[in-house]
Design a protein around this motif. Structure first.
Motif, short mmCIF file in Angstrom:
data_model
loop_
_atom_site.label_atom_id
_atom_site.label_comp_id
_atom_site.label_asym_id
_atom_site.label_seq_id
_atom_site.Cartn_x
_atom_site.Cartn_y
_atom_site.Cartn_z
N LEU A 368 -16.96 -44.03 0.08
CA LEU A 368 -18.27 -43.47 0.15
C LEU A 368 -19.18 -41.89 -1.11
O LEU A 368 -20.21 -41.92 -1.27
CB LEU A 368 -18.27 -42.66 1.77
N ALA A 369 -17.86 -42.00 -1.81
CA ALA A 369 -18.20 -41.08 -2.99
C ALA A 369 -18.67 -42.01 -4.47
O ALA A 369 -18.64 -40.92 -4.82
CB ALA A 369 -16.52 -39.78 -2.80
N ARG A 370 -17.71 -43.00 -3.94
CA ARG A 370 -18.26 -43.47 -5.82
C ARG A 370 -20.03 -43.22 -5.51
O ARG A 370 -21.10 -43.80 -4.85
CB ARG A 370 -18.05 -44.92 -5.39
N PRO A 371 -20.25 -43.20 -6.97
CA PRO A 371 -22.33 -44.05 -7.59
C PRO A 371 -22.77 -44.45 -6.74
O PRO A 371 -23.30 -43.67 -5.87
CB PRO A 371 -22.10 -43.49 -8.79
N ARG A 372 -22.11 -45.65 -6.51
CA ARG A 372 -23.23 -46.46 -6.41
C ARG A 372 -24.13 -46.06 -4.19
O ARG A 372 -24.53 -47.24 -4.21
CB ARG A 372 -21.99 -47.77 -6.00
N PHE A 373 -22.92 -45.12 -3.39
CA PHE A 373 -23.23 -45.65 -1.75
C PHE A 373 -24.18 -43.39 -2.11
O PHE A 373 -24.24 -43.14 -0.91
CB PHE A 373 -22.27 -44.98 -1.31
N GLN A 374 -23.94 -43.08 -3.08
CA GLN A 374 -24.70 -42.09 -3.17
C GLN A 374 -26.41 -41.44 -2.50
O GLN A 374 -26.44 -40.99 -1.39
CB GLN A 374 -25.00 -41.05 -4.41
N GLY A 375 -26.95 -42.63 -2.64
CA GLY A 375 -28.64 -43.05 -1.57
C GLY A 375 -28.21 -43.41 -0.18
O GLY A 375 -27.05 -43.30 0.52
N PRO A 376 -29.23 -43.39 0.16
CA PRO A 376 -29.53 -44.01 1.03
C PRO A 376 -28.91 -45.52 1.32
O PRO A 376 -29.09 -46.10 0.45
CB PRO A 376 -30.66 -43.74 1.68
N LEU A 377 -28.31 -45.48 2.41
CA LEU A 377 -27.02 -47.01 2.92
C LEU A 377 -28.56 -47.80 2.96
O LEU A 377 -29.26 -47.61 4.48
CB LEU A 377 -26.19 -46.60 3.63
N ASP A 378 -28.27 -49.60 3.12
CA ASP A 378 -29.65 -50.44 3.49
C ASP A 378 -28.39 -51.14 3.50
O ASP A 378 -26.76 -50.83 3.87
CB ASP A 378 -30.45 -50.43 1.56
N GLU A 379 -29.33 -52.34 4.96
CA GLU A 379 -28.12 -52.64 5.35
C GLU A 379 -27.18 -53.99 4.97
O GLU A 379 -26.12 -53.68 4.99
CB GLU A 379 -29.61 -53.89 6.15
N ASP A 380 -27.56 -54.03 3.06
CA ASP A 380 -26.46 -55.12 2.42
C ASP A 380 -25.44 -53.92 2.45
O ASP A 380 -24.02 -54.42 2.13
CB ASP A 380 -27.33 -55.25 0.95
N ASP A 381 -25.49 -53.03 2.10
CA ASP A 381 -24.76 -51.73 1.93
C ASP A 381 -23.45 -51.84 2.95
O ASP A 381 -22.60 -51.83 3.25
CB ASP A 381 -25.35 -50.41 1.60
N LEU A 382 -23.98 -51.80 4.34
CA LEU A 382 -23.22 -51.15 5.63
C LEU A 382 -22.55 -52.16 5.57
O LEU A 382 -21.52 -53.24 6.10
CB LEU A 382 -24.23 -51.51 6.13
N HIS A 383 -23.70 -53.85 5.34
CA HIS A 383 -22.75 -54.95 5.47
C HIS A 383 -21.61 -55.00 4.46
O HIS A 383 -20.25 -55.20 4.64
CB HIS A 383 -23.62 -56.65 4.85
#
Ligand code: SER
Length: 404
Positions: A368-383
């Motif tokens: 979660l510390a990676r830049p990709r996950f810094q903003g709000p998480l959407d359904e695709d991120d959670l999957h």
């Protein structure tokens, strides 16, 4: 509240949990009931519920007409687990795992007899002040009429009655045995009793008597069971704490070792102590009944209980370890629920799951510390986090709220 309460609920506040169980079982044995052995928390195959939530689960075939080898009047002590109450854990009256005292008439006596015995046992046997009781009774709906038999018993005994419809209908899931019930409530307020059970939560339900004479079919219709049964259930820890004049179920004698031992290893405020106590105690019982942590079904419930307890423990101090969890509490719990599982095996399962959860948290924080996950998480991120990194959705969300 202590036992010198000016408004005691019972004339026998020194009754312990074991004392109440003994009084209850002997009372029913004297009235022709045979004591049957309680079952595990895992209901028989085909039962619609995941865990045994009531003493009737193992008895379903007999409520449906199969002759019981011990006869038509039964009494027992059954360990139960209710996940529907999980969000209420920590309040004064709910526990995830508890003991339920149960009685059954399998096509023998009817509801009014059951209520009359129940009232006599509470007031004479257990010393409850009759003026602190209230009953609720099924008021009738389009399919089944008002329960006048129960109403008559309460009127004769001067117990106030409130009618409800949904709250006085008990069923074991969407299909199967069901029927109207009459619930007995005890007043827990400091003032004289007032109002009614649905209007004032100081009325606490202690005993449910179900007139189990219907079966619900998959299309929703009701058909009569082959026999008219009565199924009653009373949560022991709740009743005992009330009789003992305590404010919460966590203060009855069952929790004495937990009050003594847990603070020796972890300093917890009262809400955290209650949650950790409830969840670790429940996890011990579930493990001893053969469940192992997993991602579905029984295993998932166990995993959630353990991870929730660990989350609370680690919130204040991430160095806390279940290795410090007093083994005496494992022994005490297995003893209380009459489980013969090896306590060391229970401990091994607890420690394994703690290790797994610890590793997952570390990995989760890194990912979660990676830049990709810094903003709000959407359904695709959670999957993606779940499928690629094995991070469950609820874990990700709780790590995220931890950051916030
Ligand atoms: N089955 C009923 C209940 O669980 C009575 O035992 O409340």
């Amino acid at each position: 509240m202590n036992t010198r309460d000016p408004n005691p609920r019972s004339t026998r506040p020194s009754l312990t949990t074991d004392g109440v169980i003994k009084t209850f079982v002997e009372y029913y044995e004297d009235r022709g009931h045979r004591r049957i052995t309680g079952s595990t928390l895992l209901p028989p195959p085909g039962d619609p519920v995941l865990f045994t939530t009531s003493g009737m689960h193992p008895l379903t075939p007999y409520l449906e007409g199969k002759p019981h080898p011990q006869g038509r009047r039964l009494v027992n002590v059954q360990r139960c687990l209710r996940t529907t109450d999980v969000d209420e854990i920590g309040d004064p009256t709910h526990l995830t795992v508890f003991k339920m005292l149960g009685t059954w008439s399998l096509g023998d006596y009817e509801g009014p007899q059951s209520l009359a015995w129940g009232h006599d046992l509470l007031t004479e046997g257990l010393g409850v002040d009759p003026g602190l009781l209230h009953a609720t009774v099924f008021g009738g709906d389009g399919q089944v009429g008002r329960d006048t038999g129960s109403l008559r018993v309460w009127e004769e005994r001067g117990v106030p009655v409130e009618f409800t419809v949904e709250d006085n209908w008990w069923s074991n899931g969407p299909t199967g045995p069901c029927g109207p019930d009459s619930e007995i409530f005890l007043w827990t307020g400091d003032t004289p009793p007032r109002s009614t059970p649905t209007q004032d939560e100081r009325w606490v339900e202690v005993w449910n008597h179900v007139m189990m004479r219907h079966r619900r079919l998959p299309d929703g219709t009701l058909v009569p069971l082959p026999q008219r049964n009565v199924d009653t259930g009373l949560g022991v820890e709740r009743l005992v704490s009330l009789l003992q004049g305590k404010d919460s179920v966590y203060e009855c004698d069952v929790f004495d070792p937990w009050r003594r031992e847990l603070p020796r290893v972890w300093t917890l405020d009262e809400p955290s102590w209650r949650l950790v106590t409830d969840h670790l105690r429940s996890a011990v019982v579930v493990i001893a009944d053969g469940v192992r942590p997993g991602n579905t079904g029984h295993g998932y419930v166990l995993r959630r209980l353990l991870r929730r307890a660990l989350t609370v423990l680690w919130r204040d101090d991430s160095t806390r370890r279940l290795d410090d969890f007093p083994q005496e509490l494992v022994h005490h719990t297995l003893d209380h629920f009459r489980q013969s599982t090896d306590p060391d095996e229970v401990r091994r399962v607890l420690l394994d799951e703690e290790r797994r959860f610890g590793r997952l948290l570390t990995r989760g924080r890194q990912v979660l510390a990676r830049p990709r996950f810094q903003g709000p998480l959407d359904e695709d991120d959670l999957h993606y986090l779940h499928d690629t990194h094995g991070l469950p959705r609820d874990l990700v969300l709780s790590l995220r709220s931890e950051e916030g």
